[in-house]
Design a protein around this motif. Structure first.
Motif, PDB file in Angstrom:
ATOM      1  N   LEU A  74       0.712  -1.137  -0.024  1.00 17.33           N
ATOM      2  CA  LEU A  74       0.063   0.007  -0.165  1.00 17.33           C
ATOM      3  C   LEU A  74       0.810   1.073  -0.039  1.00 17.33           C
ATOM      4  CD1 LEU A  74      -2.690   1.535   0.169  1.00 17.33           C
ATOM      5  CD2 LEU A  74      -2.645   0.924   2.806  1.00 17.33           C
ATOM      6  N   MET A  75       2.104   1.186   0.748  1.00 21.99           N
ATOM      7  CA  MET A  75       2.819   2.499   0.854  1.00 21.99           C
ATOM      8  C   MET A  75       3.588   2.734  -0.471  1.00 21.99           C
ATOM      9  SD  MET A  75       4.139   2.045   4.678  1.00 21.99           S
ATOM     10  CE  MET A  75       5.151   3.305   4.805  1.00 21.99           C
ATOM     11  N   LEU A  88       4.411   6.076  -5.482  1.00 18.25           N
ATOM     12  CA  LEU A  88       4.406   5.990  -6.675  1.00 18.25           C
ATOM     13  C   LEU A  88       3.369   7.000  -7.417  1.00 18.25           C
ATOM     14  CD1 LEU A  88       5.383   2.320  -7.394  1.00 18.25           C
ATOM     15  CD2 LEU A  88       6.727   4.041  -7.393  1.00 18.25           C
ATOM     16  N   GLY A  89       2.719   7.538  -6.644  1.00 18.61           N
ATOM     17  CA  GLY A  89       1.584   8.440  -7.138  1.00 18.61           C
ATOM     18  C   GLY A  89       2.217   9.769  -7.518  1.00 18.61           C
ATOM     19  N   GLN A  90       1.627  10.332  -8.507  1.00 16.02           N
ATOM     20  CA  GLN A  90       2.125  11.847  -9.131  1.00 16.02           C
ATOM     21  C   GLN A  90       2.405  12.681  -7.970  1.00 16.02           C
ATOM     22  OE1 GLN A  90      -0.175  13.433 -12.146  1.00 16.02           O
ATOM     23  NE2 GLN A  90       1.350  15.199 -12.593  1.00 16.02           N
ATOM     24  N   GLY A  91       3.721  13.125  -7.848  1.00 16.42           N
ATOM     25  CA  GLY A  91       4.102  14.135  -6.840  1.00 16.42           C
ATOM     26  C   GLY A  91       3.741  13.509  -5.323  1.00 16.42           C
ATOM     27  N   SER A 111      -7.609   2.128  -5.042  1.00 14.78           N
ATOM     28  CA  SER A 111      -8.412   1.008  -5.043  1.00 14.78           C
ATOM     29  C   SER A 111      -8.159   0.150  -6.014  1.00 14.78           C
ATOM     30  CB  SER A 111      -9.708   1.423  -4.805  1.00 14.78           C
ATOM     31  OG  SER A 111     -10.778   0.462  -4.970  1.00 14.78           O
ATOM     32  N   ASP A 112      -8.092   0.688  -7.521  1.00 14.67           N
ATOM     33  CA  ASP A 112      -7.882  -0.003  -8.703  1.00 14.67           C
ATOM     34  C   ASP A 112      -6.745  -0.820  -8.713  1.00 14.67           C
ATOM     35  OD1 ASP A 112     -10.386   0.812  -9.364  1.00 14.67           O
ATOM     36  OD2 ASP A 112      -9.595   2.687 -10.687  1.00 14.67           O
ATOM     37  N   ILE A 113      -5.515  -0.117  -8.384  1.00 15.28           N
ATOM     38  CA  ILE A 113      -4.189  -0.497  -8.520  1.00 15.28           C
ATOM     39  C   ILE A 113      -4.046  -1.957  -7.410  1.00 15.28           C
ATOM     40  CG2 ILE A 113      -1.694  -0.063  -7.644  1.00 15.28           C
ATOM     41  CD1 ILE A 113      -2.259   2.840  -8.135  1.00 15.28           C
ATOM     42  N   ARG A 125     -10.157  12.494  -2.632  1.00 19.96           N
ATOM     43  CA  ARG A 125      -9.343  12.194  -1.509  1.00 19.96           C
ATOM     44  C   ARG A 125      -8.035  11.503  -2.047  1.00 19.96           C
ATOM     45  NH1 ARG A 125     -11.269   8.755   2.986  1.00 19.96           N
ATOM     46  NH2 ARG A 125     -11.069   7.445   1.512  1.00 19.96           N
ATOM     47  N   VAL A 126      -6.766  12.180  -1.445  1.00 17.38           N
ATOM     48  CA  VAL A 126      -5.672  11.541  -1.955  1.00 17.38           C
ATOM     49  C   VAL A 126      -5.003  10.935  -0.494  1.00 17.38           C
ATOM     50  CG1 VAL A 126      -5.379  12.862  -4.015  1.00 17.38           C
ATOM     51  CG2 VAL A 126      -4.575  13.862  -1.856  1.00 17.38           C
ATOM     52  N   ALA A 127      -4.043  10.101  -0.955  1.00 15.39           N
ATOM     53  CA  ALA A 127      -3.168   9.630   0.408  1.00 15.39           C
ATOM     54  C   ALA A 127      -1.631  10.199  -0.118  1.00 15.39           C
ATOM     55  CB  ALA A 127      -3.282   8.182   0.594  1.00 15.39           C
ATOM     56  N   SER A 128      -0.944  10.296   0.876  1.00 19.00           N
ATOM     57  CA  SER A 128       0.428  10.777   0.850  1.00 19.00           C
ATOM     58  C   SER A 128       1.241  10.139   1.898  1.00 19.00           C
ATOM     59  CB  SER A 128       0.753  12.070   1.002  1.00 19.00           C
ATOM     60  OG  SER A 128       0.650  12.850   1.917  1.00 19.00           O
ATOM     61  N   LEU A 129       2.499   9.761   1.740  1.00 18.56           N
ATOM     62  CA  LEU A 129       3.301   9.192   2.858  1.00 18.56           C
ATOM     63  C   LEU A 129       3.912  10.307   3.514  1.00 18.56           C
ATOM     64  CD1 LEU A 129       5.506   6.566   1.207  1.00 18.56           C
ATOM     65  CD2 LEU A 129       3.337   6.045   2.640  1.00 18.56           C
TER      66      LEU A 129
END
Length: 164
Positions: free
Chosen positions: A54-55, A60-63, A72-74, A107-111
Motif C-alpha cells: 500500500l505504501m 508512486l503517485g504523481q507528486g 483501490s484500482d491498483i 481524496r488523496v493519500a501521501s506518505l
C-alpha cells in the motif's frame, strides 16, 4: 467432471470438483505463502507486506499523492477495505489522507516523512524475502509466475461476478 442431467451431486462430489479445479484456492494458498515470507522478513520494521504494498502504491503517485479511488484500482481492493488499511497507517503517522489540492472532491493519500523513512528502511528486508522466494521458485518459474499474475489481474479486472 459435471453431474449428468437429473443427477443431484452430493457435497463430497462437489468438493472433489472444486478442489481439483479451483483457481481461487490455489491463488489464495500461494498468496498466503508469499505473504508469510515477506511478513517474516519485514517484522523487524514493524510493517506487514500488505502495508508495504500500500505504501509503495502511494509513493508512486504523481507528486507523492495517490487518489484513493486509484489506489483501490491498483491494489484490487474494495474502498471499505482500503479505507480501513489507510486509517491504520494514518493512526501511526505513516501516511495522511486529505483532499486533493487540484480537486477538493477527490481524496488523496501521501506518505508522511516517517512513512517515507520506514518504507526506505524496509527495502533491505524486502530484498531478503524477495531473494528467498526467487531462490525457492527458481528464476524462470518466478518470472513466469510474475507474468501470469499480471496477465490474470488485467484480464479479470473487468469481469463481473455472476448475479443471482
Amino acid at each position: 467432471m459435471t453431474a449428468p442431467m437429473g443427477y443431484a451431486m452430493n457435497h463430497i462430489e462437489a468438493a472433489q470438483i472444486m478442489a481439483a479445479e479451483c483457481l481461487c484456492f490455489r491463488a489464495r494458498r500461494t498468496a498466503r505463502a508469499i505473504t508469510r515470507a515477506y511478513d517474516a522478513a519485514l517484522r523487524p520494521t514493524g510493517l506487514q507486506a500488505t502495508q508495504v504494498t500500500l505504501m509503495n502504491a502511494i509513493a508512486l503517485g504523481q507528486g507523492g499523492l495517490q487518489p484513493v479511488a486509484r489506489l483501490s484500482d491498483i491494489l484490487g481492493l474494495e474502498l471499505s477495505t482500503l479505507t480501513r488499511n489507510l486509517s491504520a497507517l494514518e493512526r501511526v503517522g505513516l501516511l495522511a489522507v486529505m483532499r486533493s489540492p487540484r480537486d477538493r472532491r477527490v481524496r488523496v493519500a501521501s506518505l508522511t516523512d516517517a512513512g517515507k523513512e520506514r518504507l526506505a528502511a524496509a527495502l533491505p528486508r524486502w530484498k531478503q524475502a524477495h531473494a528467498s522466494i526467487i531462490a525457492a521458485l527458481g528464476q524462470e518459474d518466478a518470472t513466469a509466475l510474475h507474468t501470469a499474475l499480471d496477465l490474470a489481474a488485467t484480464a479479470l479486472a473487468s469481469v463481473e461476478p455472476p448475479q443471482g
